[in-house]
Design a protein around this motif. Structure first.
Motif, PDB file in Angstrom:
ATOM      1  N   PRO A  77      66.858 -25.418 115.949  1.00 42.68           N
ATOM      2  CA  PRO A  77      66.187 -26.477 114.833  1.00 42.68           C
ATOM      3  C   PRO A  77      65.014 -26.518 114.541  1.00 42.68           C
ATOM      4  CG  PRO A  77      67.911 -27.345 116.126  1.00 42.68           C
ATOM      5  CD  PRO A  77      67.366 -26.002 116.358  1.00 42.68           C
ATOM      6  N   ARG A  78      63.502 -26.306 115.196  1.00 42.01           N
ATOM      7  CA  ARG A  78      62.385 -26.746 115.710  1.00 42.01           C
ATOM      8  C   ARG A  78      61.514 -25.420 114.595  1.00 42.01           C
ATOM      9  NH1 ARG A  78      62.200 -28.024 121.933  1.00 42.01           N
ATOM     10  NH2 ARG A  78      63.271 -30.548 122.096  1.00 42.01           N
ATOM     11  N   TYR A  79      62.569 -24.360 115.472  1.00 39.67           N
ATOM     12  CA  TYR A  79      62.091 -23.524 114.578  1.00 39.67           C
ATOM     13  C   TYR A  79      62.123 -23.156 112.975  1.00 39.67           C
ATOM     14  CZ  TYR A  79      61.637 -18.174 113.524  1.00 39.67           C
ATOM     15  OH  TYR A  79      61.393 -17.133 113.223  1.00 39.67           O
ATOM     16  N   ARG A  80      63.282 -23.336 113.073  1.00 38.73           N
ATOM     17  CA  ARG A  80      63.768 -23.880 111.615  1.00 38.73           C
ATOM     18  C   ARG A  80      62.866 -24.605 110.744  1.00 38.73           C
ATOM     19  NH1 ARG A  80      69.775 -23.816 112.380  1.00 38.73           N
ATOM     20  NH2 ARG A  80      70.660 -21.886 111.846  1.00 38.73           N
ATOM     21  N   GLU A  81      62.663 -25.645 111.140  1.00 34.46           N
ATOM     22  CA  GLU A  81      61.501 -26.792 110.568  1.00 34.46           C
ATOM     23  C   GLU A  81      60.493 -26.335 110.665  1.00 34.46           C
ATOM     24  OE1 GLU A  81      60.123 -30.851 111.604  1.00 34.46           O
ATOM     25  OE2 GLU A  81      61.176 -30.253 112.961  1.00 34.46           O
ATOM     26  N   LEU A  82      59.501 -25.096 111.690  1.00 30.85           N
ATOM     27  CA  LEU A  82      58.457 -24.711 111.094  1.00 30.85           C
ATOM     28  C   LEU A  82      58.103 -23.876 109.901  1.00 30.85           C
ATOM     29  CD1 LEU A  82      57.290 -24.479 114.584  1.00 30.85           C
ATOM     30  CD2 LEU A  82      56.702 -25.684 112.832  1.00 30.85           C
ATOM     31  N   MET A  83      59.377 -23.167 109.428  1.00 33.90           N
ATOM     32  CA  MET A  83      59.567 -21.944 108.911  1.00 33.90           C
ATOM     33  C   MET A  83      60.262 -22.608 107.236  1.00 33.90           C
ATOM     34  SD  MET A  83      58.365 -19.308 110.709  1.00 33.90           S
ATOM     35  CE  MET A  83      57.140 -19.807 111.541  1.00 33.90           C
ATOM     36  N   SER A  84      60.563 -23.384 107.634  1.00 39.10           N
ATOM     37  CA  SER A  84      61.185 -23.519 105.978  1.00 39.10           C
ATOM     38  C   SER A  84      60.374 -24.903 105.540  1.00 39.10           C
ATOM     39  CB  SER A  84      62.811 -23.846 106.127  1.00 39.10           C
ATOM     40  OG  SER A  84      62.072 -25.580 106.860  1.00 39.10           O
ATOM     41  N   PHE A  97      44.643 -17.380 109.682  1.00 38.34           N
ATOM     42  CA  PHE A  97      45.346 -16.379 110.274  1.00 38.34           C
ATOM     43  C   PHE A  97      46.824 -16.263 111.066  1.00 38.34           C
ATOM     44  CE2 PHE A  97      41.223 -14.397 109.958  1.00 38.34           C
ATOM     45  CZ  PHE A  97      41.518 -13.456 109.848  1.00 38.34           C
ATOM     46  N   TYR A  98      47.295 -17.729 111.140  1.00 38.18           N
ATOM     47  CA  TYR A  98      48.716 -18.462 111.709  1.00 38.18           C
ATOM     48  C   TYR A  98      49.070 -19.619 110.914  1.00 38.18           C
ATOM     49  CZ  TYR A  98      47.164 -16.518 116.225  1.00 38.18           C
ATOM     50  OH  TYR A  98      46.766 -15.523 117.375  1.00 38.18           O
ATOM     51  N   CYS A  99      48.300 -20.684 110.519  1.00 36.58           N
ATOM     52  CA  CYS A  99      49.193 -20.949 109.937  1.00 36.58           C
ATOM     53  C   CYS A  99      49.574 -20.791 108.481  1.00 36.58           C
ATOM     54  CB  CYS A  99      48.520 -22.395 109.941  1.00 36.58           C
ATOM     55  SG  CYS A  99      48.245 -23.246 110.771  1.00 36.58           S
ATOM     56  N   ASP A 100      48.845 -19.979 107.968  1.00 32.96           N
ATOM     57  CA  ASP A 100      49.304 -19.561 105.958  1.00 32.96           C
ATOM     58  C   ASP A 100      50.268 -18.449 106.199  1.00 32.96           C
ATOM     59  OD1 ASP A 100      46.759 -21.080 105.224  1.00 32.96           O
ATOM     60  OD2 ASP A 100      45.972 -19.424 104.774  1.00 32.96           O
ATOM     61  N   LYS A 101      50.280 -17.247 107.711  1.00 31.60           N
ATOM     62  CA  LYS A 101      51.180 -16.539 107.465  1.00 31.60           C
ATOM     63  C   LYS A 101      52.310 -16.558 108.126  1.00 31.60           C
ATOM     64  CE  LYS A 101      47.666 -13.103 107.677  1.00 31.60           C
ATOM     65  NZ  LYS A 101      46.646 -11.727 108.208  1.00 31.60           N
ATOM     66  N   LYS A 102      52.351 -18.407 108.544  1.00 28.28           N
ATOM     67  CA  LYS A 102      53.229 -18.752 109.581  1.00 28.28           C
ATOM     68  C   LYS A 102      53.825 -17.759 110.652  1.00 28.28           C
ATOM     69  CE  LYS A 102      56.022 -21.458 106.258  1.00 28.28           C
ATOM     70  NZ  LYS A 102      56.938 -21.615 105.502  1.00 28.28           N
ATOM     71  N   ILE A 152      49.880 -26.906 106.627  1.00 22.93           N
ATOM     72  CA  ILE A 152      50.532 -26.213 107.430  1.00 22.93           C
ATOM     73  C   ILE A 152      51.962 -26.873 108.142  1.00 22.93           C
ATOM     74  CG2 ILE A 152      48.598 -26.131 108.381  1.00 22.93           C
ATOM     75  CD1 ILE A 152      48.699 -27.981 110.535  1.00 22.93           C
ATOM     76  N   PRO A 153      53.116 -25.513 108.585  1.00 25.06           N
ATOM     77  CA  PRO A 153      53.782 -25.707 108.791  1.00 25.06           C
ATOM     78  C   PRO A 153      54.190 -26.493 109.795  1.00 25.06           C
ATOM     79  CG  PRO A 153      53.146 -23.478 108.957  1.00 25.06           C
ATOM     80  CD  PRO A 153      52.318 -23.645 108.449  1.00 25.06           C
ATOM     81  N   CYS A 154      53.700 -27.106 110.978  1.00 24.54           N
ATOM     82  CA  CYS A 154      53.189 -28.381 111.675  1.00 24.54           C
ATOM     83  C   CYS A 154      52.931 -29.370 111.327  1.00 24.54           C
ATOM     84  CB  CYS A 154      53.237 -27.923 113.492  1.00 24.54           C
ATOM     85  SG  CYS A 154      50.927 -27.014 112.777  1.00 24.54           S
ATOM     86  N   GLU A 155      52.826 -29.586 110.595  1.00 22.86           N
ATOM     87  CA  GLU A 155      51.906 -30.710 109.863  1.00 22.86           C
ATOM     88  C   GLU A 155      52.255 -32.331 110.184  1.00 22.86           C
ATOM     89  OE1 GLU A 155      50.611 -32.542 105.012  1.00 22.86           O
ATOM     90  OE2 GLU A 155      50.809 -30.632 105.880  1.00 22.86           O
ATOM     91  N   LYS A 156      54.190 -32.270 109.925  1.00 18.63           N
ATOM     92  CA  LYS A 156      55.221 -33.421 110.456  1.00 18.63           C
ATOM     93  C   LYS A 156      54.823 -33.668 112.042  1.00 18.63           C
ATOM     94  CE  LYS A 156      54.522 -34.651 106.367  1.00 18.63           C
ATOM     95  NZ  LYS A 156      54.458 -35.538 105.800  1.00 18.63           N
ATOM     96  N   MET A 157      54.557 -32.240 112.814  1.00 15.47           N
ATOM     97  CA  MET A 157      54.935 -32.452 114.168  1.00 15.47           C
ATOM     98  C   MET A 157      53.645 -32.188 115.398  1.00 15.47           C
ATOM     99  SD  MET A 157      58.010 -29.772 114.519  1.00 15.47           S
ATOM    100  CE  MET A 157      57.340 -28.704 113.138  1.00 15.47           C
ATOM    101  N   ILE A 158      52.122 -31.966 114.486  1.00 15.96           N
ATOM    102  CA  ILE A 158      51.296 -31.454 115.654  1.00 15.96           C
ATOM    103  C   ILE A 158      50.540 -32.593 116.293  1.00 15.96           C
ATOM    104  CG2 ILE A 158      49.458 -31.797 113.730  1.00 15.96           C
ATOM    105  CD1 ILE A 158      48.242 -28.759 114.363  1.00 15.96           C
TER     106      ILE A 158
END
Length: 427
Positions: free
Chosen positions: A118-125, A406-411, A130-136
């Protein structure tokens, strides 16, 4: 579940390691999971482990399902004969190496925490900035600091690859390389390519022959920039530049670039290419040995001073463009502009030179320079600040720019130190 995620889980041992057994019932003790291989061949190389009391060294292959072994035709490939462990999410089939022997298989599905997927899905979806905006905010400051330090080194390595390519083109001349690299930085993104083209069209050796004649040096830069071609000027200064350049062009067989290359639109007057060319010409008048100055100046304050109060032609005290007077206020490089040049040009040259000759003192100087300068003020840095990741030093802002691009934009969260902490985090 994806194979990339399974690689991640294996690499960081994010599975229960107690009472490990292969599907054939043999005990496993893992010493080293192996080195992640991104090229052809098994997924992890040079792993070490004890299987059923015997120590093994070899490779590990990872699949979502055991049957993928056959689907990828590893049973026909001798490169997979040295696979000592076949790691799978689901063991759905018996498989064999090219030599006919079965690899030992470890099924991870019952050993992976239910929270990881679920954590991985939350980041990818997520469709956030940035993917981790709500978790960083969950990531401890220590881990964040460690990751930013690593990103800073990545940033340097990314930049010096371009410097080394330029060095090769300039046949090993650090002075010519630094001259072109510095010129590009004077373009401040909007006119970076145009400035590089200008520097390439005007050899440093030509400038050196006229370094005692300010008008000649200025005429060379503006003439090669294509800003004097076919123009009828009213002011005496651009008229003098035209006359001087006409002579120098014939003398050195020069070919100017197209004036339409330069971008004035959506640019503040202080960033107009005319002003930046005047500043760069003044810098070259101060010294045509830019690399020697940078490499031999150890004091950060002295480096900053080198860009202060450039011998700018007095014409630019009241103009942003030819034949258009204004109360420009001097048109010297501002403090933030100097900082950007030190961050993007000077620090990179120092780091690249240190790596090239194998002297860590230069590398440490480049890092110390970024640690001494204020963080950049741009959209990316401000957005990270709004998320609670505040950059105080240029070293930190450069690291954040590297992470975003190189990380966030490319997930690539599975390759990111922050992604690692978020996915493995135990609540």
């Amino acid at each position: 579940m994806s194979e990339d995620l399974l690689h991640f889980i294996w690499k960081y041992r994010l599975f229960t390691t107690q009472d490990l057994h292969t599907e054939s019932g043999k005990t496993i003790q893992i010493f080293h999971v192996g080195n992640h291989n991104h090229d052809a061949g098994p997924d992890f190389l040079a792993a070490r482990m004890v299987i059923d009391g015997i120590e093994w060294g070899g490779n590990v292959e990872i699949h979502l399902r055991a049957s993928d072994w056959d689907r990828h035709r590893h049973q026909q490939d001798e490169a997979y004969n040295n696979v000592i462990l076949h790691v799978v999410y689901e063991d759905d089939k018996d498989v064999y190496r090219a030599d006919g022997s079965p690899p030992e298989t470890l099924e991870l599905k019952p050993r992976i925490s239910a929270a990881i997927l679920p954590r991985y899905r939350e980041l990818m979806s997520g469709m956030w900035w940035i993917p981790c905006e709500k978790m960083i905010h969950r990531v401890p400051s220590f881990h964040l600091s460690q990751w930013l330090s690593r990103l800073l080194m990545e940033r340097f390595e990314y930049k010096i690859s371009a410097i080394y390519a330029l060095l090769e083109q300039q046949r090993g001349s650090w002075e010519d390389t630094c001259y072109i690299w510095m010129a590009r930085s004077f373009g401040f993104k909007v006119n970076a390519d145009a400035f590089e083209q200008l520097a390439r069209s005007l050899p440093l050796s030509v400038i050196g022959k006229h370094k005692d004649n300010p008008l000649a040096v200025e005429a060379l830069f503006f003439g090669q920039a294509g800003m004097l071609e076919g123009e009828v000027f009213e002011d005496a200064y651009p008229q003098a530049l035209q006359r001087e350049y006409a002579h120098l062009r014939r003398l050195h067989s020069l070919q100017p670039m197209g004036g339409a290359t330069w971008r004035f639109m959506r640019t503040r007057p202080g960033n107009f290419p005319t002003v930046r060319i005047a500043q760069f010409a003044a810098l070259c008048l101060r010294s045509t040995q830019l690399f020697s100055i940078i490499a031999n100046t150890k004091d950060i304050g002295s480096l900053e001073t080198f860009f202060d109060e450039l011998p700018l032609n007095h014409y630019w005290l009241g103009h942003y463009r030819f034949d258009s007077s204004s109360s420009s206020g001097g048109n010297q490089l501002g403090e933030r502009s100097v900082d950007i040049l030190l961050i993007n040009a000077v620090a990179g040259i120092i780091f690249a030179y240190g790596k090239y000759i194998g002297k860590e003192t230069y590398i440490y100087r480049a890092i110390a320079l970024l640690e001494a300068l204020k963080a950049e003020d741009n959209t990316v840095v401000r957005r990270f600040s709004a998320l609670g990741i505040k950059a105080e030093q240029a070293a930190e802002s450069q690291a954040l720019l590297q992470m975003k691009a190189f990380y966030c934009d490319k997930k690539k969260c599975l390759d990111c130190g922050i992604g690692l902490q978020l996915i493995k985090h135990d609540e």
